[in-house]
Design a protein around this motif. Sequence first.
Motif, PDB file in Angstrom:
ATOM      1  N   PRO A   1       3.878  -4.910  -6.171  1.00 55.68           N
ATOM      2  CA  PRO A   1       3.490  -5.951  -7.137  1.00 55.68           C
ATOM      3  C   PRO A   1       2.049  -5.846  -7.612  1.00 55.68           C
ATOM      4  O   PRO A   1       1.670  -6.494  -8.574  1.00 55.68           O
ATOM      5  CB  PRO A   1       3.721  -7.257  -6.363  1.00 55.68           C
ATOM      6  CG  PRO A   1       3.738  -6.869  -4.936  1.00 55.68           C
ATOM      7  CD  PRO A   1       4.162  -5.443  -4.841  1.00 55.68           C
ATOM      8  N   TYR A   2       1.255  -5.054  -6.909  1.00 54.75           N
ATOM      9  CA  TYR A   2      -0.158  -4.993  -7.270  1.00 54.75           C
ATOM     10  C   TYR A   2      -0.497  -3.802  -8.166  1.00 54.75           C
ATOM     11  O   TYR A   2      -1.240  -3.945  -9.128  1.00 54.75           O
ATOM     12  CB  TYR A   2      -1.025  -4.958  -6.005  1.00 54.75           C
ATOM     13  CG  TYR A   2      -0.570  -5.941  -4.962  1.00 54.75           C
ATOM     14  CD1 TYR A   2      -0.476  -7.303  -5.261  1.00 54.75           C
ATOM     15  CD2 TYR A   2      -0.185  -5.538  -3.701  1.00 54.75           C
ATOM     16  CE1 TYR A   2      -0.026  -8.210  -4.322  1.00 54.75           C
ATOM     17  CE2 TYR A   2       0.261  -6.444  -2.750  1.00 54.75           C
ATOM     18  CZ  TYR A   2       0.343  -7.778  -3.068  1.00 54.75           C
ATOM     19  OH  TYR A   2       0.792  -8.673  -2.150  1.00 54.75           O
TER      20      TYR A   2
ATOM     21  N   LEU B   1      -0.433  -5.159  12.120  1.00 57.37           N
ATOM     22  CA  LEU B   1       0.631  -4.169  12.035  1.00 57.37           C
ATOM     23  C   LEU B   1       0.876  -3.571  13.418  1.00 57.37           C
ATOM     24  O   LEU B   1      -0.050  -3.445  14.220  1.00 57.37           O
ATOM     25  CB  LEU B   1       0.245  -3.068  11.048  1.00 57.37           C
ATOM     26  CG  LEU B   1       0.076  -3.529   9.591  1.00 57.37           C
ATOM     27  CD1 LEU B   1      -0.484  -2.405   8.742  1.00 57.37           C
ATOM     28  CD2 LEU B   1       1.404  -4.008   9.012  1.00 57.37           C
TER      29      LEU B   1
ATOM     30  N   VAL C   1       6.785  -6.187   6.538  1.00 57.45           N
ATOM     31  CA  VAL C   1       6.102  -6.127   5.245  1.00 57.45           C
ATOM     32  C   VAL C   1       6.215  -4.708   4.689  1.00 57.45           C
ATOM     33  O   VAL C   1       6.540  -3.774   5.413  1.00 57.45           O
ATOM     34  CB  VAL C   1       4.607  -6.515   5.357  1.00 57.45           C
ATOM     35  CG1 VAL C   1       4.435  -7.967   5.694  1.00 57.45           C
ATOM     36  CG2 VAL C   1       3.873  -5.636   6.354  1.00 57.45           C
TER      37      VAL C   1
ATOM     38  N   ARG D   1       4.151  -1.639   2.829  1.00 54.85           N
ATOM     39  CA  ARG D   1       2.786  -1.183   2.577  1.00 54.85           C
ATOM     40  C   ARG D   1       2.844  -0.140   1.462  1.00 54.85           C
ATOM     41  O   ARG D   1       3.599   0.839   1.569  1.00 54.85           O
ATOM     42  CB  ARG D   1       2.175  -0.584   3.830  1.00 54.85           C
ATOM     43  CG  ARG D   1       0.775  -0.041   3.593  1.00 54.85           C
ATOM     44  CD  ARG D   1       0.262   0.637   4.830  1.00 54.85           C
ATOM     45  NE  ARG D   1      -0.283  -0.340   5.755  1.00 54.85           N
ATOM     46  CZ  ARG D   1      -1.539  -0.778   5.720  1.00 54.85           C
ATOM     47  NH1 ARG D   1      -2.365  -0.339   4.805  1.00 54.85           N
ATOM     48  NH2 ARG D   1      -1.971  -1.638   6.593  1.00 54.85           N
TER      49      ARG D   1
ATOM     50  N   CYS E   1      -1.943   1.937  -3.262  1.00 57.60           N
ATOM     51  CA  CYS E   1      -3.080   1.005  -3.170  1.00 57.60           C
ATOM     52  C   CYS E   1      -3.296   0.484  -1.753  1.00 57.60           C
ATOM     53  O   CYS E   1      -4.272  -0.223  -1.500  1.00 57.60           O
ATOM     54  CB  CYS E   1      -2.922  -0.151  -4.152  1.00 57.60           C
ATOM     55  SG  CYS E   1      -1.585  -1.288  -3.755  1.00 57.60           S
TER      56      CYS E   1
ATOM     57  N   ASP F   1      -2.019  -1.794  -0.147  1.00 56.87           N
ATOM     58  CA  ASP F   1      -1.878  -3.228   0.033  1.00 56.87           C
ATOM     59  C   ASP F   1      -0.500  -3.544   0.607  1.00 56.87           C
ATOM     60  O   ASP F   1       0.402  -2.709   0.549  1.00 56.87           O
ATOM     61  CB  ASP F   1      -2.067  -3.943  -1.317  1.00 56.87           C
ATOM     62  CG  ASP F   1      -3.031  -5.091  -1.172  1.00 56.87           C
ATOM     63  OD1 ASP F   1      -3.096  -5.647  -0.070  1.00 56.87           O
ATOM     64  OD2 ASP F   1      -3.715  -5.436  -2.153  1.00 56.87           O
ATOM     65  N   VAL F   2      -0.347  -4.764   1.134  1.00 56.79           N
ATOM     66  CA  VAL F   2       0.951  -5.119   1.717  1.00 56.79           C
ATOM     67  C   VAL F   2       1.595  -6.254   0.937  1.00 56.79           C
ATOM     68  O   VAL F   2       0.921  -7.055   0.289  1.00 56.79           O
ATOM     69  CB  VAL F   2       0.819  -5.536   3.200  1.00 56.79           C
ATOM     70  CG1 VAL F   2       0.403  -4.392   4.077  1.00 56.79           C
ATOM     71  CG2 VAL F   2      -0.089  -6.723   3.334  1.00 56.79           C
ATOM     72  N   PHE F   3       2.897  -6.316   1.032  1.00 55.05           N
ATOM     73  CA  PHE F   3       3.639  -7.401   0.384  1.00 55.05           C
ATOM     74  C   PHE F   3       4.945  -7.620   1.121  1.00 55.05           C
ATOM     75  O   PHE F   3       5.464  -6.693   1.766  1.00 55.05           O
ATOM     76  CB  PHE F   3       3.870  -7.101  -1.106  1.00 55.05           C
ATOM     77  CG  PHE F   3       4.360  -5.707  -1.399  1.00 55.05           C
ATOM     78  CD1 PHE F   3       5.706  -5.451  -1.539  1.00 55.05           C
ATOM     79  CD2 PHE F   3       3.470  -4.656  -1.547  1.00 55.05           C
ATOM     80  CE1 PHE F   3       6.156  -4.175  -1.816  1.00 55.05           C
ATOM     81  CE2 PHE F   3       3.918  -3.373  -1.832  1.00 55.05           C
ATOM     82  CZ  PHE F   3       5.271  -3.130  -1.964  1.00 55.05           C
ATOM     83  N   SER F   4       5.452  -8.843   1.048  1.00 53.34           N
ATOM     84  CA  SER F   4       6.708  -9.146   1.733  1.00 53.34           C
ATOM     85  C   SER F   4       7.906  -8.826   0.868  1.00 53.34           C
ATOM     86  O   SER F   4       8.975  -8.500   1.379  1.00 53.34           O
ATOM     87  CB  SER F   4       6.755 -10.624   2.122  1.00 53.34           C
ATOM     88  OG  SER F   4       5.846 -10.871   3.140  1.00 53.34           O
ATOM     89  N   ALA F   5       7.760  -8.997  -0.419  1.00 53.47           N
ATOM     90  CA  ALA F   5       8.874  -8.683  -1.319  1.00 53.47           C
ATOM     91  C   ALA F   5       8.318  -7.873  -2.477  1.00 53.47           C
ATOM     92  O   ALA F   5       7.319  -8.264  -3.090  1.00 53.47           O
ATOM     93  CB  ALA F   5       9.500  -9.976  -1.835  1.00 53.47           C
ATOM     94  N   PRO F   6       8.913  -6.731  -2.763  1.00 58.27           N
ATOM     95  CA  PRO F   6       8.428  -5.963  -3.913  1.00 58.27           C
ATOM     96  C   PRO F   6       8.697  -6.716  -5.202  1.00 58.27           C
ATOM     97  O   PRO F   6       9.538  -7.613  -5.230  1.00 58.27           O
ATOM     98  CB  PRO F   6       9.247  -4.671  -3.863  1.00 58.27           C
ATOM     99  CG  PRO F   6      10.441  -4.999  -3.044  1.00 58.27           C
ATOM    100  CD  PRO F   6      10.085  -6.113  -2.132  1.00 58.27           C
ATOM    101  N   SER F   7       7.973  -6.368  -6.231  1.00 61.26           N
ATOM    102  CA  SER F   7       8.316  -6.986  -7.518  1.00 61.26           C
ATOM    103  C   SER F   7       9.354  -6.071  -8.173  1.00 61.26           C
ATOM    104  O   SER F   7       9.441  -4.894  -7.849  1.00 61.26           O
ATOM    105  CB  SER F   7       7.086  -7.175  -8.382  1.00 61.26           C
ATOM    106  OG  SER F   7       6.632  -5.939  -8.830  1.00 61.26           O
TER     107      SER F   7
END
Lengths: 320, 494
Positions: free
Chosen positions: A86-87, A109, A142, A144, A148, A150-156
């Motif tokens: 998402p980022y 982690l 999550v 990674r 970038c 960065d981490v996210f719980s749900a991809p966009s």
Amino acid sequence: MPKEKALIKLIELILNGSLVEIKPEFDQCKGSYSYCHGPLADVCEGLDDALAELHENGYIQREVYDNIASCPSCGSGMFLLKAKCPYCGSVKFSKEVVVEHLSCGYSGLAEEFIGQGGTLVCPKCRRELKDLGVDYVRVAEVYRCNVCKDVFSAPSFSYKCLMCGYEASIQELKPKEVYRYTVVRESLEKDPMVKSILGLVSTLTALEYKVKAPARVKGRSGIEYDFAMAVWKKDESAPIAVVDLVKDSMSDEKLLSFFAKSIDINAKAKILITYQRDPNLEEKGRKLGINVIDLGNENLVKKIAEIVLSFDYEKRGDLK
Amino acid sequence: MRKLYFISFLLFLNISLIPYFIGGLHTLLAYAFALVFAIYVVVQAFVSEDSRFFSGVAVYLMLVVVPVVLAAVAYLESLNIFESILYGIIAFGFTLISWHYLFLVPLAVYYKRFEEIEATKPLLYRPLVSIIIPARNEEKVIGSTIKSLLEAEYEPKEIIVVDDGSTDKTFEIASMYQGPKVKVLRRELGGRGKARAVNFGLRFAKGDVIVVMDADTVLSRDAIKELVRKLQDPKVSAVAGNVMVRNKVNLLTKLQAIEYIAAFHLFRKGLSVLGAVPIVSGALGAFKREALESIGFFDADTLTEDFDVTVKSIKSGKVVQASSSAVAFTEAPETLRGLYKQRLRWYRGAYEVLFKHRDMFSLTGVTVLDSSLILINNLIMPIIDFLTIISIILAILRGLIWPLVIQIILFTTLQILVNLVALQLAGEEDTSLVVLPVFVLGYKQFHEILMLRCLFDVIFAKIRKKQFAWTFIERKGVEEDKAKALLHGTIASL
């Protein structure tokens, strides 16, 4: 004029009672709903516009059958759902586990907890973690991003149109209502144009002519043409008369096209019916041997029948 | 300002009258002597600009020795044993309360002026700010909270929503905003304390400044900027936001509104001068990342992680201040049941923290003042109040009505005046004066009795080696337009 062709076909089907309901079906090839099936299979082009016009005039009623997301570029409803960071938008990311040390509350982690010799050690309080569920828990999974970091719980997700390839975000997708139509035959029959055509069909049939409305006629060149109506003497292949409808106005090109079509099929009487009187068109038509009659004319049916009969030496004088 | 000075004058007049009615002439003289000593200490602290003056023996004298001596004078001046005990208790409690305000009111007034000067300085420090919002079942508010943060004046910032195992649509709603500025992370195993959720978010935060706020908090547009302004000072490690009640819809929420104002504008502002604000509220607070790292982030072993983390900061010698301009609006419980549940957690958590950090009650550093004031507020005042109530009941039964009525009036007036000072400092004009007497006679006692109950709960829990579970209050949510109107209204009045 694909719309007009579809309109004429729709009206024909409605009037002969074979079309009561127009229901959309999902077209897997196009990836969207379509009405182009069954009796309407040969008038696909311009069908949606024709249905919209009939609805606008109150000849068919509509109700929402479905509401689908459509491609902002081509209107298709078939997409490939693509997951991405998402980022930064990268599609390269991996799943990781987040561990929490229960007594001190530190989260991190799983790799951060791996100490010397493969034991698990809390990076905050340096205590050894032995039992899952007692000393520590897996609180989350999550993703990674490999680009970038960065981490996210749900991809966009982005929606790649399978028809045109346009990649849209969910905000870009447009909701599109898909309708189911129900015929209102009574209002169609009250339409002055339809009423006139129906009157003409019955009058000319009574005079033992073969009448088709709408009609597809093959010309001497071998090309097939569509007309609102064509009239034949029973034993002849070339129509004695062809009729077309002019809703608003007619350009010179269209007038000449109608004239050329009529010549190619060797039609004797060439008739245009207009909604409103157009002296300019009447004048141009007169020079080309085309009869232009408007719906305001009280004796429209009689007048057209007279024109047809004027080219039929056997029946001239039959009309009273 | 004129109104503020007038109220302060009335306040000190009131304080001067009480000793006479408690004991008599000797008590009044002893009190006057103690007052001069207190003023000397405060003035010296200002003149020398040395916050250590507030610590050590001076504080010990003021907060322990002087109240005991005054209590003894009042005891000896009384006519019989019953009255001696009664007035002894009242004198001790009153002295503590007076000292408390003697410290805080001048400091708070000084800090107001300090902040006015500070606001004129440009903001030169612009670090990346990570705003962590732990959220559990906050579907009604999370969207508007994220939106208000995105519209906040400060850049660069990143918003990290930690969905703490919600069972509603919190994660889905927050995910709609996910992008370069908004991270949405989900803890599958949630609901086991805010500290765990904050730590989870902190692990993935990139900012040099960490702002922690509640999901139902609505920030003023410049709140983040104002928090950073405080952190511009290299000595300051943490900043408490000015949390206000946004749903002043009934008497209970109006009372809480006064409580929040008094807590911020007297207690937090006063202690800001010393850099020792004891609680950076979980509703809005900012920390320098390195400071949080050095104290090991948030601990999950108490119910009030905000109090715990602040005490840890102060203990490690960090400077903690408050910012009046960093305004945040929170939703206060609207029912007595809701308030009871919330405060059960707060007070139990506060005692857990006091037990955990009992080593801070040493006579070194600025922590001694903090710890003493925390003790006065959380332990001594509830006990004294409770004993006073019992003594008054006994006194009435013995026919000692009029002297007590006068003392109750004076005490009540004292509390009203103190809260009026706080309201003046806050620039709060729309709080009805009718609410204030209810606040000092009824609301405060409700809390103090609840505090005592929580104290015993914690003692028993420690004996049984048990921990308390987290409690949640149901959010009603405020319509976005209303929240915006509220914000603009308040900003205009500041």
